[in-house]
Design a protein around this motif. Structure first.
Motif, mmCIF file in Angstrom:
data_model
loop_
_atom_site.group_PDB
_atom_site.id
_atom_site.type_symbol
_atom_site.label_atom_id
_atom_site.label_comp_id
_atom_site.label_asym_id
_atom_site.label_seq_id
_atom_site.Cartn_x
_atom_site.Cartn_y
_atom_site.Cartn_z
ATOM 1 N N LYS A 35 -6.410 -6.780 -0.908
ATOM 2 C CA LYS A 35 -7.032 -7.982 -0.371
ATOM 3 C C LYS A 35 -6.052 -9.154 -0.428
ATOM 4 O O LYS A 35 -5.370 -9.368 -1.424
ATOM 5 N N GLU A 37 -5.404 -13.106 -0.617
ATOM 6 C CA GLU A 37 -6.096 -14.257 -1.196
ATOM 7 C C GLU A 37 -5.581 -15.550 -0.576
ATOM 8 O O GLU A 37 -4.548 -15.563 0.096
ATOM 9 N N ASP A 40 -1.942 -16.592 -1.015
ATOM 10 C CA ASP A 40 -0.911 -15.617 -0.640
ATOM 11 C C ASP A 40 -0.236 -16.014 0.669
ATOM 12 O O ASP A 40 -0.827 -16.697 1.507
ATOM 13 N N TYR A 164 -9.162 -10.030 4.157
ATOM 14 C CA TYR A 164 -9.097 -11.332 3.495
ATOM 15 C C TYR A 164 -10.173 -11.386 2.409
ATOM 16 O O TYR A 164 -11.376 -11.420 2.696
ATOM 17 N N GLY A 165 -9.760 -11.402 1.160
ATOM 18 C CA GLY A 165 -10.657 -11.270 0.028
ATOM 19 C C GLY A 165 -11.792 -12.280 -0.028
ATOM 20 O O GLY A 165 -12.952 -11.896 -0.215
ATOM 21 N N PRO A 166 -11.525 -13.598 0.089
ATOM 22 C CA PRO A 166 -12.613 -14.572 -0.012
ATOM 23 C C PRO A 166 -13.711 -14.367 1.040
ATOM 24 O O PRO A 166 -14.891 -14.546 0.736
ATOM 25 N N ARG A 169 -15.739 -11.117 0.131
ATOM 26 C CA ARG A 169 -16.678 -11.320 -0.975
ATOM 27 C C ARG A 169 -17.877 -12.164 -0.536
ATOM 28 O O ARG A 169 -19.010 -11.922 -0.970
#
Length: 329
Positions: A35, A37, A40, A164-166, A169
């Motif tokens: 993922k 962040e 990044d 894309y992690g955010p 989630r």
């Protein structure tokens, strides 16, 4: 190949190599299922694509609360009133969550959530076509929850493993709540379907009006139609898995049998399942009309944008007070 000139490297030969190395490392991480962040390194087209997608999603959640908000004072029972109020509250919360995710991506440009709202009010940022449409009867409140939110769930679950992690989630939480919203809408639909002749009549009339908008929800099928390769970029970067048409077919697979089981019809005599191609055949909606709607020329575009504009202006003092407090601290 990563085009360093397009995305603003230093321009010297060392910068070219370094940016190419960063891009290759970035793609290797995505291919490995890692993922990305907010802090990044990421290619500019990845960042820009995410900003546009997440901003549009967030604004659509906020604007999507308005059609049902219109029916909150007119809901037929206290139970239905409480249900639709809770749903409206959830949608606004989803919008706030998503705008925070988008805001983090915008920091390198000195932008924030206020810029997203202003882009929406100016027409630079679009929101989903379905939320430009009127809700004329109580059946429409059910239709939004059942089929519009059903379409949204199909679209959003397609991105539950987004690179894309955010965003990924945030979608985990949003999709869980959207399931309850769809159940809320289905409960209204079932009550009407099992009700009086008049209730069944307004239910069928509502479906007839919403059907073209539901087909438009996922967007045109191909880059040839849209003149854009946005779908390809989103799939390349593993933000989404399926194309617009694949999502539309998944929607038809899930909901057409349910529609027919209620002895309802869709306003398209050509609809049938092609066994050989293993897909639904349907009449294409008017994509020129779609383009006009998302340019804020839909039936309720002006009224709903005006409501958001009034709310934005009325709460300007709150934003100014918070900004002053932040500077003072």
């Amino acid at each position: 190949m990563y085009n360093y000139l397009e995305y603003g490297s230093s321009g010297d030969s060392r910068g070219v190599v370094e940016d190419q190395e960063k891009y290759d490392q970035f793609m290797a991480r995505i291919e490995a299922g890692e993922k990305i962040e907010a802090d990044d390194w990421m290619p500019e087209d990845y960042r820009q694509g995410l900003i546009k997608l997440i901003s549009m999603h967030g604004i659509s959640e906020i604007m999507g609360a308005l059609p049902e908000k219109e029916w909150t004072p007119k809901a037929p029972t206290l139970k239905r009133k409480l249900g639709i109020m809770a749903k409206v509250q959830d949608e606004m919360g989803h919008g706030q969550l998503l705008l925070r995710v988008a805001e983090d991506l915008m920091k390198p440009y000195g932008k924030d959530r206020g810029d997203i709202i202003e882009d929406m009010l100016s027409g630079d940022l679009k929101f989903h076509n379905v939320f430009h449409m009127p809700t004329k009867t109580w059946a429409d409140a059910g239709m939004v929850g059942w089929l519009v939110d059903g379409a949204a769930i199909i679209s959003q679950t397609n991105m539950l493993d987004a690179s894309y992690g955010p965003y990924q989630r945030a979608l985990q939480r949003i999709c869980q709540e959207e399931v309850f919203h769809a159940q809320h809408g289905e409960a209204i639909i079932m009550a009407l379907a099992e009700g009086t002749d008049y209730q069944r009549e307004i239910l069928q009339e509502s479906l007839n009006r919403w059907w073209p908008s539901l087909l438009m929800f996922f967007g045109p099928a191909s880059a040839e139609t849209t003149g854009s390769s946005k779908q390809d970029i989103m799939i390349k970067y593993k933000i989404r898995k399926s194309s617009n048409e694949e999502l539309r077919q998944a929607f038809l697979d899930k909901y057409l049998p349910r529609v027919f089981s209620l002895d309802l019809t869709v306003p398209d005599e050509t609809v049938h399942y092609d066994e050989e191609k293993e897909q639904w055949v349907y009449q294409q909606p008017d994509w020129n009309e779609f383009k006009q709607i998302i340019k804020n020329k839909g039936p309720r575009s002006k009224e709903r944008l005006r409501l958001r504009e009034i709310a934005y202006e009325n709460n300007r003092w709150v934003r100014q007070a918070l900004a002053a407090d932040k500077v003072g601290s």
